[in-house]
Design an enzyme around this catalytic site. Sequence first.
Site, PDB file in Angstrom:
ATOM      1  N   TYR A  44      46.169  40.461  58.653  1.00  0.00           N
ATOM      2  CA  TYR A  44      47.434  40.921  58.535  1.00  0.00           C
ATOM      3  C   TYR A  44      48.063  41.866  59.642  1.00  0.00           C
ATOM      4  CZ  TYR A  44      46.844  39.549  53.550  1.00  0.00           C
ATOM      5  OH  TYR A  44      46.580  38.867  52.376  1.00  0.00           O
TER       6      TYR A  44
ATOM      7  N   LYS B 289      33.254  35.152  54.869  1.00  0.00           N
ATOM      8  CA  LYS B 289      33.284  33.702  55.219  1.00  0.00           C
ATOM      9  C   LYS B 289      32.305  33.480  56.510  1.00  0.00           C
ATOM     10  CE  LYS B 289      34.903  30.629  53.621  1.00  0.00           C
ATOM     11  NZ  LYS B 289      34.364  29.578  52.545  1.00  0.00           N
TER      12      LYS B 289
ATOM     13  N   ASP C 120      34.555  32.529  48.807  1.00  0.00           N
ATOM     14  CA  ASP C 120      34.801  31.523  47.853  1.00  0.00           C
ATOM     15  C   ASP C 120      34.018  31.537  46.606  1.00  0.00           C
ATOM     16  OD1 ASP C 120      33.142  30.743  49.852  1.00  0.00           O
ATOM     17  OD2 ASP C 120      33.671  28.538  49.672  1.00  0.00           O
TER      18      ASP C 120
ATOM     19  N   ASP D 114      42.690  41.005  49.148  1.00  0.00           N
ATOM     20  CA  ASP D 114      43.901  40.935  48.520  1.00  0.00           C
ATOM     21  C   ASP D 114      43.885  40.191  47.585  1.00  0.00           C
ATOM     22  OD1 ASP D 114      46.823  41.110  48.244  1.00  0.00           O
ATOM     23  OD2 ASP D 114      47.354  40.243  49.799  1.00  0.00           O
TER      24      ASP D 114
ATOM     25  N   ASP E  99      43.264  40.691  43.106  1.00  0.00           N
ATOM     26  CA  ASP E  99      44.392  40.275  41.879  1.00  0.00           C
ATOM     27  C   ASP E  99      43.516  39.380  40.807  1.00  0.00           C
ATOM     28  OD1 ASP E  99      46.374  41.500  43.192  1.00  0.00           O
ATOM     29  OD2 ASP E  99      47.919  39.984  43.119  1.00  0.00           O
TER      30      ASP E  99
END
Length: 370
Positions: free
Chosen positions: A142, A193, A226, A250, A254
């Site tokens: 970001y 990852k 994942d 992020d 959620d």
Amino acid sequence: MPTKKLFLLPGDGIGPEVMAEVEKIAAFLGEAGVAHFEMEKGLVGGSAYDAHGKAISEGDMALAKAADAVLFGAVGGPKWDGVPYDVRPEAGLLRLRKDLELFANLRPAVCFPAIADASSLKREIVEGLDIMIVRELTGGVYFGEPKEIIDLGNGQKRGIDTQVYDTYEIERIGRVAFDLAKQRSNKVTSSDKRNVMKSGVLWHEVMSALHKREYPEVTLEHQLADALGMQLVRWPKQFDVIVTDNLFGDMLSDVAAMLTGSLGMLPSASLGDTDPKTGTRRALYEPVHGSAPDIAGKGRANPLAMIGSFAMALRYSFGLAAAAEQLSRGMADVLASGLRTADIRGDATSVVSTSEMGEAVLQALRKATV
Ligand code: NAD
């Protein structure tokens, strides 16, 4: 009795309504001799724009920096949709996070048994769930440079974001996660990852080395982001503390949020580094939800996410773990007694208002404190 400086930024929409319930609880803790909260109030978001033409004034930024903790409500709403980008309501929150150097975002996902049916997952999967997601908040893709869209000159454009992490950034977020795990069930799951990203290889390497060097007594496991997404909805109770980068955090936080049912139930904390001289750390506590313009001013907002955020402040900024526990238990008891705001009504035949829910939690706390 300790005195703590609390800076309140209620913001817009339902922000002031839910903050009012926290103010009553903080005042009660003062009367009960638990701690005296020196409370000052400022403006942020649209309300600050209306008063000062910016999303937070310099004066309020200075007060935020001087406070032991900042409590933030919510910002935004259709009234400010057209304001210039730099002074849009969210800019106030981003400025606070940046200037207070809040690099660690803590999002607990706790499922109160009384409202387990509000989750989209089966009751046995989520009932009694208590996990903590620690998201790196100030680095990664970001913020990494270059970050741009370039014209390739052949009718094509290229969008570029850069995922970048330095060792110190991974170590400091790792310490937050390991320290939290020590106060909980002593297990950290680190997620990256590394199979496809160099930053993931470094993340894995630095977390493993930090664990070996400073926290050998805590259990550390690694899961690819994942796979962790799948595990979160398959069997979330296997986790205690999850630590991950800004982007994965992020999304995963959620996902975890929805395990618990309603946006109105989700607190959060954002922490900075500990000052070695005073042992204190900058911190901002806020509900995950926004300003909910659709229900603002109607007394329908659920104040539990805001009250839960204050409980986190009691625990992480003020060292008042017993009071935090009593407040959380108060919320659980009130829910167990059947009291519901509209967002979590389920099969309930009647619902209570924001202030009725806040008052019930206060009464439960009052009983526990006698
Ligand atoms: P929202 O979280 O405000 O609302 C989403 C839905 O959840 C709405 O139906 C709302 O009524 C409900 N809801 C939210 N909080 C609730 C509560 N405490 N009790 C009961 N119901 C609740 O998200 P949105 O509608 O996407 O955004 C509205 C505004 O809030 C926008 O301006 C957005 O930019 C802003 N926003 C601010 C923050 C923040 O301040 N941190 C976060 C998200 C959105």
